[in-house]
Design an enzyme around this catalytic site. Structure first.
Site: not given
Ligand code: NAD
Length: 497
Positions: A150, A174, A177, A227, A282, A382
């Site tokens: 997000f 994708k 959401e 994450s 991140c 985090e």
């Molecule tokens: P998230 O892991 O909740 O969601 C990421 C994506 O995975 C979304 O599209 C979501 O719909 C999907 N998703 C969520 N739960 C899922 C599941 N159980 N099974 C399959 N798909 C699932 O992350 P977020 O809250 O959207 O974003 C924040 C996180 O992203 C933080 O941990 C941040 O550090 C990380 N991030 C990392 C980087 C990097 O370059 N390393 C960059 C940006 C964000």
């Protein structure tokens, strides 16, 4: 009536048959502004089929035509970047200037990908052996999935899809959401730039949609950012079904300040990197490691600056916007409660901030803790919010050990005026992206972005040379055009002559 956000498949809107829909809120007001249809496995099938059907002719399209479309996309994005920035602010909440910065960093990757004819050039060796020539080429993979978080509705997908498309792949995006509209806007921009239908598709959804992409037999590769627990799941599931995967995960980034550093610079940068985007980056700095006797002065300077920040609606010229959802806000607040209970010193408390905003936005003000120790949850986890923790250590070695003991290895920074100490840090720190007097060392598009340890699963980082390699596979051709007839049967392993 609430706006419904559909999918984008084969160059047009696609309603989908999924029964679920996600709520999209404006985090600055707390109001529901749209609902996004969630793609079922059948909807994902339709999207992947469109991408698979578009692949052969897109892969066969000349590099001149492909880069032409890339350039048109770049021009359109440049001209209309404000529109995209305001969509990002409306759904994510980050302040407009920060949203514009996100678009600009994504644009860099588009510009990198415009050079695909040069970047993808292979090697050629004439007369490698008698009458034998050798050349190498890189070919696209097919339909690839990009799954984003997000916190960067536009930039993170743009780390991947410009290079995937420029190298001849087709894409199913994708995005999170929580922030689905930027992806739809980008899809329409691609169409305006002349990209053939089916090359860039967008589906919305949560776990069910993601899992359908991870296991779909026609999806060749997955670029994921999110994450750490989800990144692990994505990596294990998609590799088990034979796909190429890069899964970037969470982070806990330390900024080390040595006693000789310019403490005004360090304090400015700690505030910028700790509270920018309300800590939802991140590459945010969440831990400031004060070394030796600079700690009291540094904490004072950070405190003074933190107290000047204006939190509020990102459209009003504030410094910091809200958290993305009410759940994120509550989670961040509960970490602040935990920090107090665990014995850290709460220097600035953001729990009761009065934001410059109307309605019930998801605000937490910038929060500063001092005397944080490595066993506290505010240090270990985090938090992904505007909470900056100061840890005090005595030596540079102690600081290095702290950083290197973290299970994450995304970004880190050192502030010092001593080149030898900076050089030692650079070589001994176990982190993928290192800043020296720069707190958020996000690499330029022509380098690659990625962390170590629990911050990335897979071998290749995003964009730059790694990106080109990720989205293509190598072929080496050895050819002979003999002057005269063939040389007869010889079962010996071919040797060069
Ligand atoms: P998230 O892991 O909740 O969601 C990421 C994506 O995975 C979304 O599209 C979501 O719909 C999907 N998703 C969520 N739960 C899922 C599941 N159980 N099974 C399959 N798909 C699932 O992350 P977020 O809250 O959207 O974003 C924040 C996180 O992203 C933080 O941990 C941040 O550090 C990380 N991030 C990392 C980087 C990097 O370059 N390393 C960059 C940006 C964000």
């Amino acid at each position: 009536m609430t706006r419904i956000i559909e999918h984008w498949i084969n160059g047009k809107l696609y309603q989908g048959a999924g029964s679920e829909a996600g709520v999209v809120t404006d985090p600055a007001t707390g109001l529901v502004i749209a609902r996004a249809n969630f793609a079922s496995a059948d909807d994902v099938d339709v999207a992947v089929a469109a991408a698979a059907a578009a692949f052969p002719s897109w892969a066969a399209t000349s590099l001149a035509r492909r880069s032409n479309i890339m350039f048109r996309f770049r021009e359109l994005l440049n001209a209309r970047s404000d529109e995209l920035a305001s969509i990002i602010t409306a759904e994510h909440g980050k302040v407009l200037s920060d949203a514009a910065g996100e678009v600009a960093r994504g644009q860099e990757v588009v510009e990198f990908a415009c050079g695909v004819p040069h970047l993808i050039k292979g090697a050629y060796t004439s007369s490698a052996s008698t009458q034998v020539d050798v050349h190498s080429i890189r070919e696209p993979l097919g339909p690839v999935a990009v799954i984003g978080p997000f916190n960067f509705p536009a930039m993170v997908p743009m780390w991947f899809f410009p290079i995937a498309i420029a190298t001849g792949n087709t894409v199913i995006l994708k995005q999170s959401e929580k922030v689905p509209s930027a992806a739809m806007w980008l899809a329409e921009l691609w169409q305006e730039a002349g990209l053939p239908d089916g090359v860039f598709n967008v589906v919305h959804g949560g776990k069910e949609t993601v899992d359908a992409l991870l296991t779909h037999p026609d999806v060749q590769a997955v670029s994921f950012v999110g994450s750490t627990p989800v990144a692990k799941h994505v990596y294990t599931t998609a590799t088990a079904s034979g796909k190429r995967v890069q899964a970037l995960g969470g982070a806990k980034n330390h900024m080390v300040v040595l006693p000789d550093a310019d403490l005004d610079l360090a304090a400015d940068q700690a505030v910028n990197a700790g509270y920018g985007s309300a800590g939802q980056r991140c590459m945010a700095i969440s831990v400031c490691v004060a070394v030796g006797d600079c700690a009291d002065t540094l904490v004072d300077k950070i405190r003074e600056r933190t107290l000047t920040l204006r939190t509020g609606n990102g459209r009003r010229g504030c410094d910091m916007g809200p958290l993305v959802t009410a759940a994120s806000r509550d989670r961040v607040r509960s970490y602040i409660d935990a920090g107090v209970t665990e014995g850290a010193t709460l220097v600035v408390d953001g729990r009761n901030v009065t934001p410059d905003a109307d309605g019930e936005g998801f605000f937490v003000g910038p929060t500063l803790f001092d005397h944080v120790t490595a066993d506290m949850s505010i240090y270990r986890d985090e938090i992904f919010g505007p909470v900056l923790c100061v840890v005090r250590v005595s030596t540079h070695d102690e600081a290095l050990a702290l950083v290197n003991n973290s299970p994450y290895g995304n970004g880190t920074a050192i502030f010092t005026n001593d080149g030898r100490e900076a050089r030692r840090f650079e070589s001994q720190v176990q982190v993928g992206m290192v800043g020296i007097n720069i707190p958020v060392p996000v690499p330029m598009a022509y380098y690659s972005f990625g962390g170590w340890k629990n911050s990335l699963f897979g071998d290749t980082h995003a964009h730059g040379t790694d990106g080109l390699h990720f989205f293509t596979r190598a072929k080496v051709v050895t050819s002979r055009w003999p002057d005269q007839g063939h040389s007869g049967i010889d079962l010996v392993f071919p040797r060069n002559a």
